[in-house]
Design a protein around this motif. Structure first.
Motif, PDB file in Angstrom:
ATOM      1  N   ASP A 159       0.837  -1.203   0.000  1.00 17.97           N
ATOM      2  CA  ASP A 159       0.000   0.000   0.000  1.00 17.97           C
ATOM      3  C   ASP A 159       0.875   1.257   0.000  1.00 17.97           C
ATOM      4  OD1 ASP A 159      -2.778   1.320   0.533  1.00 17.97           O
ATOM      5  OD2 ASP A 159      -1.479   2.127   2.103  1.00 17.97           O
ATOM      6  N   ALA A 160       1.947   1.235   0.805  1.00 23.28           N
ATOM      7  CA  ALA A 160       2.827   2.402   0.893  1.00 23.28           C
ATOM      8  C   ALA A 160       3.566   2.641  -0.422  1.00 23.28           C
ATOM      9  CB  ALA A 160       3.826   2.210   2.035  1.00 23.28           C
ATOM     10  N   VAL A 161       4.008   1.570  -1.079  1.00 21.24           N
ATOM     11  CA  VAL A 161       4.702   1.702  -2.361  1.00 21.24           C
ATOM     12  C   VAL A 161       3.772   2.305  -3.407  1.00 21.24           C
ATOM     13  CG1 VAL A 161       5.547   0.331  -4.325  1.00 21.24           C
ATOM     14  CG2 VAL A 161       6.479  -0.041  -2.042  1.00 21.24           C
ATOM     15  N   LEU A 162       2.556   1.813  -3.463  1.00 13.93           N
ATOM     16  CA  LEU A 162       1.597   2.338  -4.427  1.00 13.93           C
ATOM     17  C   LEU A 162       1.286   3.808  -4.135  1.00 13.93           C
ATOM     18  CD1 LEU A 162      -0.152   1.762  -6.851  1.00 13.93           C
ATOM     19  CD2 LEU A 162      -1.948   0.957  -5.306  1.00 13.93           C
ATOM     20  N   THR A 163       1.123   4.143  -2.862  1.00 11.79           N
ATOM     21  CA  THR A 163       0.871   5.537  -2.481  1.00 11.79           C
ATOM     22  C   THR A 163       2.034   6.423  -2.895  1.00 11.79           C
ATOM     23  OG1 THR A 163      -0.495   4.870  -0.596  1.00 11.79           O
ATOM     24  CG2 THR A 163       0.427   7.084  -0.534  1.00 11.79           C
ATOM     25  N   MET A 164       3.256   5.925  -2.726  1.00  8.06           N
ATOM     26  CA  MET A 164       4.449   6.693  -3.099  1.00  8.06           C
ATOM     27  C   MET A 164       4.488   6.945  -4.609  1.00  8.06           C
ATOM     28  SD  MET A 164       8.448   5.803  -2.308  1.00  8.06           S
ATOM     29  CE  MET A 164       8.328   4.171  -3.060  1.00  8.06           C
ATOM     30  N   VAL A 165       4.221   5.922  -5.390  1.00 12.10           N
ATOM     31  CA  VAL A 165       4.275   6.060  -6.841  1.00 12.10           C
ATOM     32  C   VAL A 165       3.190   7.001  -7.342  1.00 12.10           C
ATOM     33  CG1 VAL A 165       3.980   4.845  -9.031  1.00 12.10           C
ATOM     34  CG2 VAL A 165       5.367   3.821  -7.222  1.00 12.10           C
ATOM     35  N   THR A 166       1.955   6.782  -6.907  1.00 13.39           N
ATOM     36  CA  THR A 166       0.861   7.630  -7.383  1.00 13.39           C
ATOM     37  C   THR A 166       0.986   9.055  -6.854  1.00 13.39           C
ATOM     38  OG1 THR A 166      -0.563   6.826  -5.575  1.00 13.39           O
ATOM     39  CG2 THR A 166      -0.735   5.706  -7.709  1.00 13.39           C
ATOM     40  N   GLY A 167       1.530   9.209  -5.645  1.00  9.70           N
ATOM     41  CA  GLY A 167       1.756  10.552  -5.110  1.00  9.70           C
ATOM     42  C   GLY A 167       2.803  11.307  -5.915  1.00  9.70           C
ATOM     43  N   PHE A 168       3.850  10.598  -6.311  1.00 10.89           N
ATOM     44  CA  PHE A 168       4.877  11.210  -7.160  1.00 10.89           C
ATOM     45  C   PHE A 168       4.278  11.655  -8.496  1.00 10.89           C
ATOM     46  CE2 PHE A 168       7.531  10.203 -10.875  1.00 10.89           C
ATOM     47  CZ  PHE A 168       8.436  11.248 -10.795  1.00 10.89           C
ATOM     48  N   VAL A 169       3.471  10.796  -9.097  1.00  5.92           N
ATOM     49  CA  VAL A 169       2.844  11.139 -10.377  1.00  5.92           C
ATOM     50  C   VAL A 169       1.956  12.368 -10.215  1.00  5.92           C
ATOM     51  CG1 VAL A 169       1.279  10.357 -12.187  1.00  5.92           C
ATOM     52  CG2 VAL A 169       2.924   8.763 -11.208  1.00  5.92           C
ATOM     53  N   HIS A 170       1.200  12.413  -9.138  1.00  2.44           N
ATOM     54  CA  HIS A 170       0.328  13.555  -8.865  1.00  2.44           C
ATOM     55  C   HIS A 170       1.139  14.846  -8.822  1.00  2.44           C
ATOM     56  CE1 HIS A 170      -2.126  16.318  -6.411  1.00  2.44           C
ATOM     57  NE2 HIS A 170      -3.180  15.640  -6.818  1.00  2.44           N
TER      58      HIS A 170
END
Length: 254
Positions: A159-170
């Motif tokens: 969950d944290a990895v996905l949040t990190m990736v999508t947050g970076f894209v945002h």
């Protein structure tokens, strides 16, 4: 730029709309309205005019109906916004045959989210810390998690990895959208803006006082032909993030 918030509507009504559990059929003699048609018109308004222009009245005008007609199908703007979000999140590609391993799968996910923000810049104005619990958001989250399932991460780390990736894209998408908007609002490209300001910068910039900023700024500016290159920032940052995830996986393997 004002911020809207997802999840502000009535929970029961929002969930009923999101999952289409109680959609009404338009009555005989009335315009052929539906939740889907209303939501699509609302997305078109937000895409073309910005989120600030979105209102029940504006959507009704686009559909050529009276504003009150919409309330038969959608309780109000907060619930409408939730369904708009869920609808556009359904646009991301969820192919199961992405060639390669988890890096390639996460890269595909990142680029799909990047493209989504560029198609619908208004998404960047909606805070989603309280997620929209709709079918497309749920399916998107499940798909993206499966991209990193079974690679050695715990459920919390996934969950944290996905949040990190999508947050970076945002974040990088916001830079890209802001850069495009700046050109639209000023009528000047980055190259034209820097050309107009460079004579003044030459007078006030002191390489002896700011040696590192001068050296790095000049190198980056010459490379990107501007203060920032959103595409470069996206590709560079994504690679570094994937490298970090690979290191995390390696620690588990060790």
């Amino acid at each position: 730029m004002s911020t809207e918030y997802s999840g502000k509507g009535d929970p029961a009504r929002s969930l009923a709309l999101l999952w289409r559990t109680s959609e009404r059929v338009s009555r005989k003699g009335k315009p052929d309205l539906s939740v889907d048609r209303i939501v699509r018109a609302a997305i078109e308004v937000a895409d073309g005019e910005g989120l600030a222009a979105l209102s029940m009245r504006r959507v009704a005008e686009r559909l050529g109906v009276g504003t009150m007609s919409l309330y038969t199908y959608v309780p109000g703007k907060p619930e409408l916004l939730d369904v708009m979000l869920d609808t556009v999140y359904g646009e991301t590609d969820r192919r199961e045959d992405v060639p390669g391993g988890w890096r390639e799968r996460l890269t595909h996910i990142a680029r799909e989210n990047w493209a989504l923000y560029l198609r619908h810049p208004w998404l960047l104005q909606v805070a989603t810390s309280r997620p929209v619990l709709g079918p497309n958001v749920t399916a998107k989250y499940d798909y993206e998690l499966r991209a990193i399932d079974g690679i050695g991460l715990s459920d919390v780390e996934m969950d944290a990895v996905l949040t990190m990736v999508t947050g970076f894209v945002h974040g990088t998408a916001r830079v890209a959208v802001d850069a495009k908007e700046a050109e639209t609002q000023t009528g000047l490209s980055d190259e034209q803006w820097w050309s107009a300001h460079s004579p003044f910068l030459a007078r006030i910039a002191d390489p002896a006082r700011y040696p590192t900023a001068t050296r790095v700024g000049q190198a980056a500016g010459e490379t990107h032909n501007g203060a920032v290159n959103p595409d470069h920032a996206f590709e560079f940052g994504l690679t570094r993030i994937l490298d970090g995830i690979e290191t995390l996986i390696g620690r588990h393997d060790g």
